[in-house]
Design a protein around this motif. Structure first.
Motif, mmCIF file in Angstrom:
data_model
loop_
_atom_site.group_PDB
_atom_site.id
_atom_site.type_symbol
_atom_site.label_atom_id
_atom_site.label_comp_id
_atom_site.label_asym_id
_atom_site.label_seq_id
_atom_site.Cartn_x
_atom_site.Cartn_y
_atom_site.Cartn_z
ATOM 1 N N GLY A 326 0.825 -1.209 0.000
ATOM 2 C CA GLY A 326 0.000 0.000 0.000
ATOM 3 C C GLY A 326 0.857 1.255 0.000
ATOM 4 N N ASN A 327 1.962 1.247 0.753
ATOM 5 C CA ASN A 327 2.850 2.405 0.758
ATOM 6 C C ASN A 327 3.500 2.636 -0.603
ATOM 7 O OD1 ASN A 327 2.374 3.027 3.425
ATOM 8 N ND2 ASN A 327 4.107 1.851 4.199
ATOM 9 N N LEU A 328 3.884 1.537 -1.261
ATOM 10 C CA LEU A 328 4.476 1.684 -2.591
ATOM 11 C C LEU A 328 3.463 2.274 -3.575
ATOM 12 C CD1 LEU A 328 6.556 -1.631 -2.900
ATOM 13 C CD2 LEU A 328 7.369 0.655 -2.296
ATOM 14 N N VAL A 353 6.551 -8.467 -6.681
ATOM 15 C CA VAL A 353 5.471 -7.537 -6.989
ATOM 16 C C VAL A 353 6.136 -6.208 -7.328
ATOM 17 C CG1 VAL A 353 3.392 -6.380 -6.176
ATOM 18 C CG2 VAL A 353 3.894 -8.698 -5.388
ATOM 19 N N GLY A 354 5.910 -5.730 -8.545
ATOM 20 C CA GLY A 354 6.498 -4.467 -8.974
ATOM 21 C C GLY A 354 5.440 -3.385 -9.100
ATOM 22 N N VAL A 355 5.737 -2.184 -8.605
ATOM 23 C CA VAL A 355 4.841 -1.035 -8.686
ATOM 24 C C VAL A 355 5.567 0.049 -9.480
ATOM 25 C CG1 VAL A 355 3.529 0.691 -7.422
ATOM 26 C CG2 VAL A 355 3.775 -1.625 -6.477
ATOM 27 N N GLY A 412 11.102 6.312 -18.526
ATOM 28 C CA GLY A 412 10.614 7.359 -17.647
ATOM 29 C C GLY A 412 9.753 6.783 -16.543
ATOM 30 N N GLY A 413 9.815 7.382 -15.374
ATOM 31 C CA GLY A 413 9.048 6.906 -14.244
ATOM 32 C C GLY A 413 9.926 6.176 -13.247
ATOM 33 N N PHE A 414 9.276 5.580 -12.272
ATOM 34 C CA PHE A 414 9.981 4.950 -11.163
ATOM 35 C C PHE A 414 9.364 3.578 -10.913
ATOM 36 C CE2 PHE A 414 10.633 4.287 -6.545
ATOM 37 C CZ PHE A 414 12.010 4.426 -6.494
ATOM 38 N N VAL A 415 10.211 2.564 -10.597
ATOM 39 C CA VAL A 415 9.750 1.188 -10.373
ATOM 40 C C VAL A 415 10.291 0.709 -9.030
ATOM 41 C CG1 VAL A 415 9.702 -1.179 -11.221
ATOM 42 C CG2 VAL A 415 9.770 0.735 -12.842
ATOM 43 N N ALA A 416 9.388 0.237 -8.185
ATOM 44 C CA ALA A 416 9.764 -0.390 -6.915
ATOM 45 C C ALA A 416 9.330 -1.847 -6.966
ATOM 46 C CB ALA A 416 9.109 0.323 -5.730
ATOM 47 N N THR A 417 10.273 -2.785 -6.823
ATOM 48 C CA THR A 417 9.997 -4.217 -6.925
ATOM 49 C C THR A 417 10.283 -4.876 -5.585
ATOM 50 O OG1 THR A 417 10.629 -4.192 -9.260
ATOM 51 C CG2 THR A 417 10.483 -6.338 -8.173
#
Length: 427
Positions: A326-328, A353-355, A412-417
């Protein structure tokens, strides 16, 4: 308060006991071995002396008489009748000598060992059936006892000295470590030259514990500073609104409610960061279902896309993982731009899980620092929020035995996995 013994005293006592036991066992084994060896030698000599004396007694020449007289002066004589009973316990070595004499002279030879208190070995004569060859040996018990006590005392002193030296060598590194514990916890460089591997490992554990303590202290200080900073602005707005009497205005009242929600969210994030969730039990969950529930709670679910299997089993702490994902997602909406994407899958490294968002990303220099409490991106990313979201997600991943990977997307953009161990591989 009862005074406890020092490590040096305990180690010294242990080493001294071990050395005394070793010396005692060695003495027992040595006595047995020496007894058998001496009994064999004395048995042969006694057998030879008995045979020679018995033969000399059958001769009646002056030379034989002189030799018998000399043997009598040396304790070898003849006796008639039965041997007297022993008045004290017969020495084991004397019994062993008697056995050897009987074996060497033949099984039919009569051999009796008498102790009263001197040792006498009675050997039946082969020339005259009623006659005995008697060999006398003065008792050496007192001298042997005194000699044994002297040797034991000397050996004990030597053993105690060796034990003291070894105990000092063993405990000196521990004393140095105890004296340097404060410096090690404080992160100061401390040389422990000559220490054993166990002491070095203990010193390294002190260093790591000190680093964790200093990190926790820095986090607390940073958290207090961040809370005071993040709460000051909405509190100031609420105070101003109350002073101006804006509670009656619907629009102003809605703004006040937003401020209260911002305060509640900041406090909730701080509490979530402090309570890292390690007390929650692990359960088997479906990541696809969990992500679907989170997407259904977004303010604008249409801005989100999900890619992945319909079911993805994992072993995790559900509440902690829900908060982390949820924070991601909150970070993506707060700092990035639509469309947003959640990707689920499994690869050689486990389940993930990637956001991802399509915002401006994060400056490369800041990527390694993300996850620190209250750290936000640069000015290109919004300053809203507490700066704890990524830190909570990172802690959650590490607590599950996984990791959180942060990177700028190529387009472009940001990915948190967020990666977790694969339960199928763990089995």
């Amino acid at each position: 308060m009862k005074r406890r013994p020092t490590t040096f005293v305990l180690v010294l006592a242990l080493l001294a006991l071990a050395l005394f036991l070793a010396l005692g066992l060695s003495a027992v084994l040595s006595v047995r071995s020496n007894r058998q060896f001496a009994a064999g030698i004395y048995g042969r000599l006694a057998s030879a002396a008995a045979l020679a004396t018995d033969q000399l007694a059958s001769r009646h020449d002056p030379g034989a008489a002189r030799t018998l007289a000399r043997l009598d002066a040396l304790g070898v004589r003849f006796a008639e009748g039965e041997p007297p009973p022993s008045t004290v316990r017969v020495a084991p070595i004397a019994l062993a000598v008697g056995r050897h004499v009987r074996e060497q002279l033949g099984a039919g030879t009569r051999v009796v060992v008498v102790q009263n208190p001197d040792t006498h070995i009675w050997i039946g004569s082969a020339q005259a059936p009623g006659r005995w060859v008697v060999m006398s040996e003065p008792s050496n018990r007192e001298r042997m006892l005194a000699s044994s006590v002297s040797i034991a005392v000397l050996a004990g002193l030597i053993a105690l000295g060796i034990a003291a030296l070894l105990a000092r060598l063993l405990t000196r590194p521990l004393e140095r470590l105890a004296g340097s514990a404060g410096a090690l916890l404080g992160g100061e460089p401390v040389a422990l030259d000559g220490s054993s591997r166990e002491v070095e490992r203990l010193a390294q554990a002190f260093r790591e514990a000190g680093a964790r303590l200093r990190g926790s202290a820095r986090e607390r200080e940073l958290m207090l500073a961040g809370i005071s900073h993040d709460l000051r602005t909405p509190l100031a707005r609420l105070r101003l609104a109350l002073e101006l009497g804006d509670a009656g205005d619907e629009q102003r009242r809605a703004a006040m409610v937003d401020d209260l929600e911002e305060l509640d969210g900041a406090l909730e994030q701080c509490l979530a960061f402090v309570r890292d969730g390690r007390d929650e039990a692990l359960e088997k969950i479906d990541l696809a279902t969990l992500v679907g529930q989170l997407l259904g709670l977004r303010h604008d679910p249409e801005a989100w896309q999900a890619d992945g299997p319909d079911s993805l089993p994992a072993t995790a702490r559900p509440r902690l993982l829900r908060r982390a994902l949820g924070n991601l997602m909150d970070n993506a909406e707060r700092h990035g731009a639509a469309p947003f994407r959640v990707t689920l899958g499994r690869d050689a490294r486990g389940v993930f899980v990637g956001v991802a968002d399509h915002g401006l990303g994060v400056p490369p220099a800041l990527l390694p620092q993300l996850g620190r409490p209250f750290l936000r991106g640069d000015r290109a990313r919004s300053s809203a929020g507490t700066g704890l979201g990524i830190g909570i997600a990172m802690r959650a991943a590490e607590l599950h035995g996984g990791m959180l990977e942060l990177a700028n997307a190529p387009g472009g953009g940001f990915v948190a996995t967020l990666r977790l161990p694969d339960p199928a591989v763990a089995r």
